[in-house]
Design an enzyme around this catalytic site. Structure first.
Site, PDB file in Angstrom:
ATOM      1  CB  CYS A 126      -1.028  -0.144   1.264  1.00  0.00           C
ATOM      2  SG  CYS A 126      -2.031   1.547   1.138  1.00  0.00           S
ATOM      3  N   GLY A 239      -4.584  -4.657 -12.150  1.00  0.00           N
ATOM      4  CA  GLY A 239      -4.298  -3.123 -12.750  1.00  0.00           C
ATOM      5  C   GLY A 239      -4.682  -2.720 -13.843  1.00  0.00           C
TER       6      GLY A 239
HETATM    7  C1  LIG Z   1     -10.232   2.899  -3.440  1.00  0.00           C
HETATM    8  C2  LIG Z   1      -9.302   1.608  -3.525  1.00  0.00           C
HETATM    9  C3  LIG Z   1      -8.792   1.093  -2.496  1.00  0.00           C
HETATM   10  C4  LIG Z   1      -8.148   0.232  -2.352  1.00  0.00           C
HETATM   11  N1  LIG Z   1      -7.550  -0.550  -1.316  1.00  0.00           N
HETATM   12  C5  LIG Z   1      -6.592  -1.560  -0.970  1.00  0.00           C
HETATM   13  C6  LIG Z   1      -6.520  -2.259  -0.166  1.00  0.00           C
HETATM   14  O1  LIG Z   1      -7.339  -2.225   1.063  1.00  0.00           O
HETATM   15  N2  LIG Z   1      -5.668  -3.371   0.057  1.00  0.00           N
HETATM   16  C7  LIG Z   1      -4.784  -3.437  -1.273  1.00  0.00           C
HETATM   17  O2  LIG Z   1      -4.345  -4.533  -1.307  1.00  0.00           O
HETATM   18  N3  LIG Z   1      -5.204  -2.927  -2.285  1.00  0.00           N
HETATM   19  C8  LIG Z   1      -6.012  -1.894  -2.186  1.00  0.00           C
HETATM   20  N4  LIG Z   1      -6.227  -1.215  -3.579  1.00  0.00           N
HETATM   21  C9  LIG Z   1      -5.904  -1.545  -4.708  1.00  0.00           C
HETATM   22  C10 LIG Z   1      -6.281  -2.630  -5.470  1.00  0.00           C
HETATM   23  O3  LIG Z   1      -6.805  -3.898  -4.956  1.00  0.00           O
HETATM   24  C11 LIG Z   1      -5.719  -2.927  -6.885  1.00  0.00           C
HETATM   25  O4  LIG Z   1      -4.438  -3.410  -6.670  1.00  0.00           O
HETATM   26  C12 LIG Z   1      -5.393  -1.574  -7.613  1.00  0.00           C
HETATM   27  O5  LIG Z   1      -6.323  -0.628  -7.652  1.00  0.00           O
HETATM   28  C13 LIG Z   1      -5.055  -1.925  -9.475  1.00  0.00           C
HETATM   29  O6  LIG Z   1      -6.245  -2.331  -9.679  1.00  0.00           O
HETATM   30  P1  LIG Z   1      -7.353  -1.698 -10.722  1.00  0.00           P
HETATM   31  O7  LIG Z   1      -6.363  -0.697 -11.584  1.00  0.00           O
HETATM   32  O8  LIG Z   1      -8.200  -2.789 -11.189  1.00  0.00           O
HETATM   33  O9  LIG Z   1      -7.947  -0.748  -9.623  1.00  0.00           O
HETATM   34  C14 LIG Z   1      -7.367  -0.142  -3.421  1.00  0.00           C
HETATM   35  C15 LIG Z   1      -7.320   0.512  -4.750  1.00  0.00           C
HETATM   36  C16 LIG Z   1      -8.568   1.532  -4.857  1.00  0.00           C
HETATM   37  C17 LIG Z   1      -8.831   2.440  -5.893  1.00  0.00           C
END
Ligand SMILES: Cc1cc2nc3c(=O)[nH]c(=O)nc-3n(C[C@H](O)[C@H](O)[C@H](O)COP(=O)(O)O)c2cc1C
Ligand SMILES: Cc1cc2nc3c(=O)[nH]c(=O)nc-3n(C[C@H](O)[C@H](O)[C@H](O)COP(=O)(O)OP(=O)(O)OC[C@H]3O[C@@H](n4cnc5c(N)ncnc54)[C@H](O)[C@@H]3O)c2cc1C
Ligand code: FES
Lengths: 301, 268
Positions: A126, A239
């Site tokens: 994170c 991603g």
């Molecule tokens: C609002 C938000 C909250 C997130 N919270 C977490 C989290 O608590 N733990 C984690 O491992 N990743 C968290 N992520 C990352 C996502 O799980 C993911 O790895 C990242 O958004 C990339 O994928 P995407 O492009 O499909 O969103 C968060 C992402 C967003 C946008």
């Protein structure tokens, strides 16, 4: 044509998974997403004690992606176990995501949660909260040690989620594998920021946030491609996946399953089913029997 | 849609009471607004909060804001020519189904504000509007005169300074003995909404109501505004929900979730 996949000992009805932190704090929300077609759902990352996260604004919509600085808000271990019991009573495939600031906390979380989830996902990546996550996830020996200690406490497969550090990703993923990980999730968000030119200040209270969505895809894809060349455990791609084409790209790069987060904003919860249908059709048109035979094909040169 | 936080000039401020003001913003972007939708509103060094749209004419937008805490009090210090940063509009608004002839609009406190846009739209569709407005006092019967121009208005105040001395739901209940309606629309405090859901069920009436929960992202990603037991999001699936959903939301009137997601009991 079947699109079920297995990640080591875990078998999923399809390769689409809800990413951590997206609609993952309450049982009713996790159940809703699973019912809408996901092969599994990952919970919000959980800490031992409740955490409020950052004050708003916590989200910036760039148009080509999002920067979030939620700051890992979660109701803490005890409350989440109550929610998880409800989720499991509905036969949902559930991964519990955890974060902590030291190995003892990780061990404690793993030992308490292992009875309520189908797998544990370690959030070692994170970018928004100091002292947890990325500080561990960018140092190979710390990844290995944390993974190993959690692995010892866990009765279920351990998945390690890493940051999109393309130049380091082979070392980091190998460290996770050596520590006993059953799979890696590549990747979390990339450390990012935005400045308001009128007030001349960063918009996010935590200054840095995590970049997700369309802008993240080329980075995460490169991580998957690079890690596939060195790893023997399965990779979960994550991603900027918005369509079946994006998903197939990740599979060709070496992912066995994929996670979806940001795309839910524009594509809705129907995205899981839509991507499954797209993948099925693609397999048929290419005369490929199962997803496994597609994994990593982009490496043939 | 204004995607990212963007400063917009305040061109006018209407002071309703020492607690409630309406800020009018001059937009340069072309956007579409449905009654019941909300904006995320921010100023640097404060929090970003959801505020419903109370006025829109294609280029000017009105946001009616009650000063209840840290951020809203800071916003109240702003003057004409200062800016509010906004993004939106977000959410699903009120729907006026075809074939409806007569509606009741029920607003409590600052919940009256977004209903003005609905009353105007209904009126323009030749739907008969009867409004029930409840507030602390006469000054906080927001846009009282404008509602009167659009149809019959029944008012109630907590201090008796105008109309019925008491609760707006009691007013609605009384009126139910002499009249009926095709559809009720409501926005206001949660206990008011809960009472109206019961009234609607008991009298076989239809209802759409706007709900509040903690909004963080505003776009349906983070899950902080999820409602049990269906996992519906106030920011994306709502804030306006129809009766057939409202009756299933067993957390309404019982609890909401804090910034960490811990359940907090609603005491009454
Ligand atoms: C609002 C938000 C909250 C997130 N919270 C977490 C989290 O608590 N733990 C984690 O491992 N990743 C968290 N992520 C990352 C996502 O799980 C993911 O790895 C990242 O958004 C990339 O994928 P995407 O492009 O499909 O969103 C968060 C992402 C967003 C946008
Ligand atoms: C969809 C939606 C539309 C809204 N429309 C309006 C509007 O048109 N006009 C208006 O004045 N207010 C509106 N609100 C409520 C407004 O967002 C809160 O009053 C505001 O966030 C309080 O911020 P604060 O920092 O000043 O107060 P705080 O110090 O944060 O809190 C003061 C009080 O407000 C409550 N509160 C805080 N944040 C929220 C929140 N996100 N949602 C609900 N209650 C909250 C707290 O529990 C507390 O009782 C709306 C809320 C939602 C969810
Ligand atoms: S506020 Fe984030 S999902 Fe509604």
């Amino acid at each position: 044509m079947s699109i079920n996949v297995s990640l080591g000992a875990l078998s999923l009805r399809n390769p689409t998974i809800l990413a951590s932190g997206i609609l993952g704090t309450t049982a009713s929300s996790l159940i809703r997403v699973y019912k809408s077609g996901a092969g599994a759902v990952v919970s919000k990352s959980i800490s031992i004690n409740p955490n409020e996260g950052y004050k708003t604004p916590v989200l910036i919509d760039l148009g080509y992606g999002y920067i979030n600085s939620m700051g890992l808000p979660n109701p803490g271990l005890d409350e989440m176990i109550v929610e998880f019991k409800v989720v499991k009573s509905k036969k949902v495939k559930l991964f519990g995501s955890i974060f902590a600031s030291d190995i003892d906390e990780f061990k404690y979380l793993a030992s308490k949660l292992t009875d309520y989830v189908d797998a544990l996902e370690l959030n070692l990546s994170c970018p928004t909260k100091m002292g947890v996550g990325l500080e561990i996830g960018k140092i190979p020996w710390m990844v290995e040690e944390t993974t190993r200690e959690v692995y010892k406490k866990s009765k279920v497969p351990v998945i390690v989620k890493l940051p999109p550090l393309v130049t380091l990703i082979d070392e980091l993923t190998l460290a996770a594998e050596d520590g006993g990980a059953s799979a890696v999730t590549l990747t979390n968000t990339a450390k990012a920021m935005k400045i308001d030119v009128f007030s001349k200040k960063p918009i996010l209270q935590g200054v840095y946030g995590g970049l997700s969505g369309k802008a993240l895809k080329p980075l995460s894809l490169a991580c998957v491609f690079k890690a596939y060349e060195v790893l023997s455990i399965p990779i979960i791609g994550c991603g900027g996946i918005y369509s079946w084409e994006d998903a197939v790209e990740y599979i060709l790069a070496g992912a066995k399953a994929i996670q979806i987060g940001s795309a839910i904003v524009s594509e809705g919860l129907g995205i899981f089913k839509k991507i499954c249908i797209g993948i099925k059709k693609y397999l048929e048109e290419n005369n490929i029997d199962k997803i496994n035979d597609l994994v990593g094909l982009a490496h043939r040169r | 849609m204004i995607v990212s936080q963007k400063p917009i000039e305040i061109v006018n401020i209407l002071t309703h009471s020492n607690r409630i003001k309406t800020f009018y913003l001059k937009l340069k972007d072309r956007i579409r607004v449905a009654p019941g939708q909300f904006m995320m509103v921010w100023i640097p060094d404060a929090e970003e909060i959801p505020i419903s749209i109370s006025y829109f004419n294609g280029s000017t937008m009105g946001l009616t804001i009650a000063a209840v805490g840290e951020t809203t009090r800071q916003i109240h210090k702003l003057k004409i020519h200062d800016s509010l940063y906004v993004r939106g509009p977000y959410g699903n608004g009120f729907k006026i189904p075809r074939g409806i002839n007569k509606i009741w609009i029920i607003g409590g406190g600052y919940g009256i504000a977004p209903l003005l846009l609905l009353a105007k739209k209904a009126s323009s569709m030749n739907v008969k509007v009867i409004s029930f407005l409840g507030a602390r006092n006469k000054d906080e019967l927001l846009f009282y005169d404008q509602f009167k121009l659009l149809g019959e208005v029944f008012a109630s105040t907590d201090d008796g300074s105008e109309g019925f001395h008491g609760d707006v739901t009691t007013l609605v209940e009384k009126y139910l003995s002499v009249s009926k309606t095709d559809l009720m629309y409501a926005c206001g405090p949660e206990d008011m909404i809960v009472k109206l859901i019961k009234l609607a069920c008991n009298h076989n009436l239809n209802l759409q109501a706007s709900l509040e929960r903690l909004i963080k992202c505003g776009i349906g990603l983070c899950g902080s505004c999820c409602l049990d037991p269906l996992g519906l999001r106030v920011c994306r699936d709502g804030p306006v929900f129809p009766l057939k959903i409202l009756v299933k939301l067993n957390e309404l009137g019982c609890y909401y979730r804090s910034p960490s997601g811990v359940k907090v009991k609603l005491s009454d």
